[in-house]
Every structure is written in C-alpha cells, then in structure tokens.
Write an enzyme that holds these catalytic residues in place. Structure first.
Site, short mmCIF file in Angstrom:
data_model
loop_
_atom_site.label_atom_id
_atom_site.label_comp_id
_atom_site.label_asym_id
_atom_site.label_seq_id
_atom_site.Cartn_x
_atom_site.Cartn_y
_atom_site.Cartn_z
N HIS A 297 -19.91 6.65 -28.81
CA HIS A 297 -18.68 7.42 -28.92
C HIS A 297 -18.80 8.37 -30.11
O HIS A 297 -19.38 8.01 -31.13
CB HIS A 297 -17.50 6.46 -29.11
CG HIS A 297 -16.20 7.15 -29.44
ND1 HIS A 297 -15.68 7.18 -30.71
CD2 HIS A 297 -15.33 7.85 -28.66
CE1 HIS A 297 -14.54 7.87 -30.69
NE2 HIS A 297 -14.31 8.28 -29.46
N SER A 298 -18.31 9.59 -29.96
CA SER A 298 -18.25 10.54 -31.07
C SER A 298 -19.65 10.85 -31.60
O SER A 298 -20.53 11.23 -30.83
CB SER A 298 -17.32 10.00 -32.15
OG SER A 298 -17.03 10.98 -33.09
#
Ligand SMILES: *[C@@H]1O[C@H](CO)[C@@H](O)[C@H](O)[C@H]1NC(C)=O
Ligand SMILES: *[C@@H]1O[C@H](CO)[C@@H](O)[C@H](O)[C@H]1NC(C)=O
Length: 437
Positions: A297-298
């Site tokens: 994520h991210s």
C-alpha cells in the site's frame, strides 16, 4: 454458373485451410482445457468448473522480515509465526491473517540471471554501455485481477503493517547490534509480511514502508526516502523547502534539475528500493521454487512495482504514487518485446486519493504541510481505477488514502473490479527541465 462454383469451392478451401491453421496455432479448445498449468496445485477438485483455468490458494502469514534503511542499515531480522504466535497476534489486529486468492496463468518475461540486472544497472549508470540481459518467457500464475475477492485479499495483506510483534523471538539475519538500546529502529526501513500456502508453492510478500501518510508516526528520514523516489527534483517544491538532495539548478525563468545528480540520489544503498531488493532476494532464496507475488500500500505499493519491474514478478500496488519515473532513474532494464504496460504490474487506486493521482503537492495540500512531495503520477503496468469522485461524489482528500478506508469503503463496496488499463500519454514533472551536465 461455372464461375460461381469455382468461387464457391475456392471459398470453402480457404475456410478449411484457415480453420486447420487456427487449430494448429491455438490447439483445439478441448486440448487447451485438458492442460491446466501445474505451477501450483489447485485446491479445488479436478472436476471443478472448466470454463476458465484458475487456481485458488489459501495463504497465511508465516514470517515478518524487517530490514532497516537510512537509520539502521545493518538491521535485518525475521520473525517466524506458528499457530500459537499467530493467534496471540490476531488479538491485536482487526484484519485476518489468512486469505484466499485466485491466480490465472499468464505469459511473463523474466531475467534469467538476477545478478545480470545489477550489472546492467551499474553499467548503464556509469559507463553508458548497453549490456544485454537474457530473458526467458515463462507461463506464470498471476493474480486474477478480475476477481474482487482476490483484490480485497491482497489489499488486506498490505494492511496490518504495524502490528505490535514485540522484540523477542526475532531471528537475526544481519549484524547483531544492541537494537534495544536505541530509539527509532523499530520504525525504520521496510517490512515484508510473507504469506504462504501450506505447501510453500505460492507466496505473497506484502511490502510495507514504515512511514505512514495519513496517520501514524512518521520519522523524518523516511520522508526523505519517499521524497527522493517520488518527487520531481529532490522535493524542492518551493524556495522554503529543504531539498532532500542537491540537484536543483534554478534559473530565473525555468526550473532545471540535474539528471545525473538525481540518479545518484535514488541509488543509495539505504533507500527503500535497495532494501526491498535485499528482502525479496532473501525470500526468493528461501523459497526457490515458489510462485512469488508482491503487494503493498502507498510507498510499499510503489516499491512493489519497482521490484516487480526488476525481476518480472507479479506486483499489485494499492494507492501508490507513480513509480515509473523512479524506475527510469534507477535504470531498471526493460524486458524485450514487452511494453512496460504489459508487465505483470497492477496499480489499484481511486480518484479522490491525491497521492495515487499525483496531486498531493500543491502549496498547503496535506502532503505539503506534512513535508511530503509526492509529485509523480505515472504508474508502470496497468491501472485499475475506481472513480470515487464520480461514483461516490468524494472530494480529493488525503484521508481517503488510508488502507482501511480503501478496503472498506471502495474495494468492498464496488461491484466487481474496474477494468485495468495502462495509462496512456502520462507525463511526469512536465514543468521541469532535466539537464545532463
Ligand atoms: C511457537 O512459537 C513460540 C515462540 O514464538 C514458541 O514458544 C512455541 O513453543 C511455538 N509453538 C509450537 C507449537 O511450536
Ligand atoms: C514451508 O517453509 C517453512 C519455512 O521455510 C518450513 O518450515 C515448512 O516445513 C515448509 N513446508 C513445507 C510443506 O514444505
């Protein structure tokens, strides 16, 4: 009349020849169905639906690898999780540690010798010599990105980044230092949460950067790390910013940036990319025969994409800033006959997330206030875009970036998964001029 019969027989023979050729090229539909790929064993009975070849596997969190970066580059350790340990961790986590994912066969291209990639990058950077890398085609199992449960399961694996694991029971893979005496090392670097099936045939590595945008503690050095990979020019967003590298070559009318200097700045061994390379290689050596997928994520998603690009392994990023610019600055090789949008990389994101959209950089934006310059927007591979602005009426807001919200309010709510497509005509940092001194 005779002419009519002649034409008709010509038509028929063309038809027959084409049909035979088609069967020759693609095999008869029946033959194709009888040969499902055997890269990993399906958990379904053999008589399961035949319309499409796919495999479902159940993956459970088995190891957590932790590699330090800028602050603690010698830190490298692993926590092995048995059932007892998992159950106790589960108490402090609100997401399950076991997930079911579905894979589909797909042709991928991989470098035959991973050490050649390092050599290629080194040569390209310093000598400008074009080195050739041997690639081979491989029928691999990749995530079924049309399957909503699989997308949600991968997203959930990226969550749980910072479950408190305690400091006991870690197996030291790096140099032994008195980690407990120093502050900050537990938040430093990259963690890889390794999910395996019971036979160790399929493995998902969820890569987590320890800096947390949109909540949680942040260590300044992680910011520096992120700003180098995902900003145009050392995060020099304005004159009031302290740049993370010295590549700015300002002119009165034009913002110029030194390309060579930038390439040096992303290639330091304490940066997330190199740390993730070490992590990936260690896990691949532990499971040499396994099918490995990456997710994150991210920033973890951006780094997953870079590792996927490097080794031709499937990678799925969630709400990641664009990593295509970093890939070029890192001189990652481009597999032949494989346009970069055809690499087994997917980026899942929604339109109200300014970090995913490359829009979290305006003065007084939340990123700006937090000291982040996440300016890149072009992603490698394909993008699975959830238009939350149009469908939910959301306004762009960095708070919609959080993994939990993305899972609960976007991925689970959407019916199915949007079609994943390459980004066309995407340009990063168009207002900058990059010069080579
Ligand atoms: C599980 O691991 C813990 C340490 O993390 C150990 O104390 C325990 O004996 C292990 N249990 C089993 C059943 O192996
Ligand atoms: C899977 O790998 C782990 C760790 O390397 C090992 O302990 C376990 O025995 C392996 N399981 C199988 C079925 O090979």
């Amino acid at each position: 009349m005779r002419r009519f019969w002649r034409d008709l027989s010509l038509c028929i023979s063309i038809f027959v020849v084409s049909f035979v050729t088609l069967i020759y090229v693609f095999g008869s539909p029946k033959a194709a169905r009888q040969q499902p790929p055997t890269l990993f064993e399906t958990s379904r009975p053999p008589s399961a639906p035949e319309k499409k070849v796919y495999n479902e596997v159940t993956l459970t969190l088995r190891h957590i690898y932790h590699h330090g970066s800028t602050g603690f580059p010698e830190l490298f350790r692993r926590l092995d999780l048995n059932e007892t340990r998992l159950n106790s961790l589960q108490l402090s986590s609100d997401m399950p540690f076991t997930h079911i994912v579905r894979g589909v066969p797909s042709l991928t291209v991989k470098p035959t010798d991973r050490n050649m990639v390092k050599e290629y990058r080194r040569r390209h950077k310093y000598d400008q010599i074009s080195t050739k890398i041997d690639y081979h085609k491989e029928l691999a199992i990749v995530p079924d990105m049309k399957n909503q449960e699989t997308v949600i399961a991968l997203a959930m694996m990226t969550y749980n980044a910072y479950i408190p694991t305690g400091s006991e029971d870690w197996y030291d893979l790096g140099h032994k230092y008195g980690w407990n005496d120093e502050f900050g090392w537990q938040e430093d670097g990259i963690r890889g949460h390794v999910f395996t099936d019971p036979k160790n045939e399929t493995i998902v590595i969820a890569i987590k950067g320890t800096s947390m945008i949109g909540g949680g503690p942040t260590v300044p050095k992680d910011k520096k790390n992120d700003n180098r990979l995902f900003s145009c020019c050392c995060a020099r967003v304005g004159p009031s910013w302290t740049p993370v590298c010295g590549c700015y070559r300002g002119k009165a009318t034009l913002d110029q940036c030194d390309q060579r200097c930038l390439e040096e700045s992303v290639d330091e061994s304490d940066l997330y990319y190199d740390v993730a390379v070490k992590l990936y290689e260690r896990i691949q050596d532990t499971y040499p025969d396994a099918t490995i997928w990456l997710t994150g994520h991210s920033l973890g998603g951006g780094v997953s994409g870079l590792i996927g690009w490097t080794y031709g392994v499937p990678a799925v990023g969630f709400e990641a800033p664009g990593e295509a610019l970093a890939a070029r600055r890192l001189h990652l090789p481009q597999p032949p006959a494989l346009p970069y949008e055809d690499m087994p990389i997917w980026h899942v994101g929604h339109t109200a997330d300014p970090i995913f959209m490359g829009a979290c950089n305006a003065i007084w934006s939340s990123c700006w206030v937090g000291g982040y310059a996440l300016e890149t927007k072009c992603h490698a591979g394909k993008v699975c875009l959830y238009d939350s602005v149009k469908e939910f009426g959301w306004k762009p807001d960095v708070r919609t970036h959080r993994a939990r919200d993305v899972i609960e309010k976007v991925l689970k709510v959407w019916s199915g998964v949007p079609v994943c497509r390459p980004e066309v005509d995407c340009v990063d940092c168009g207002l900058w001029e990059f010069v080579d001194n």
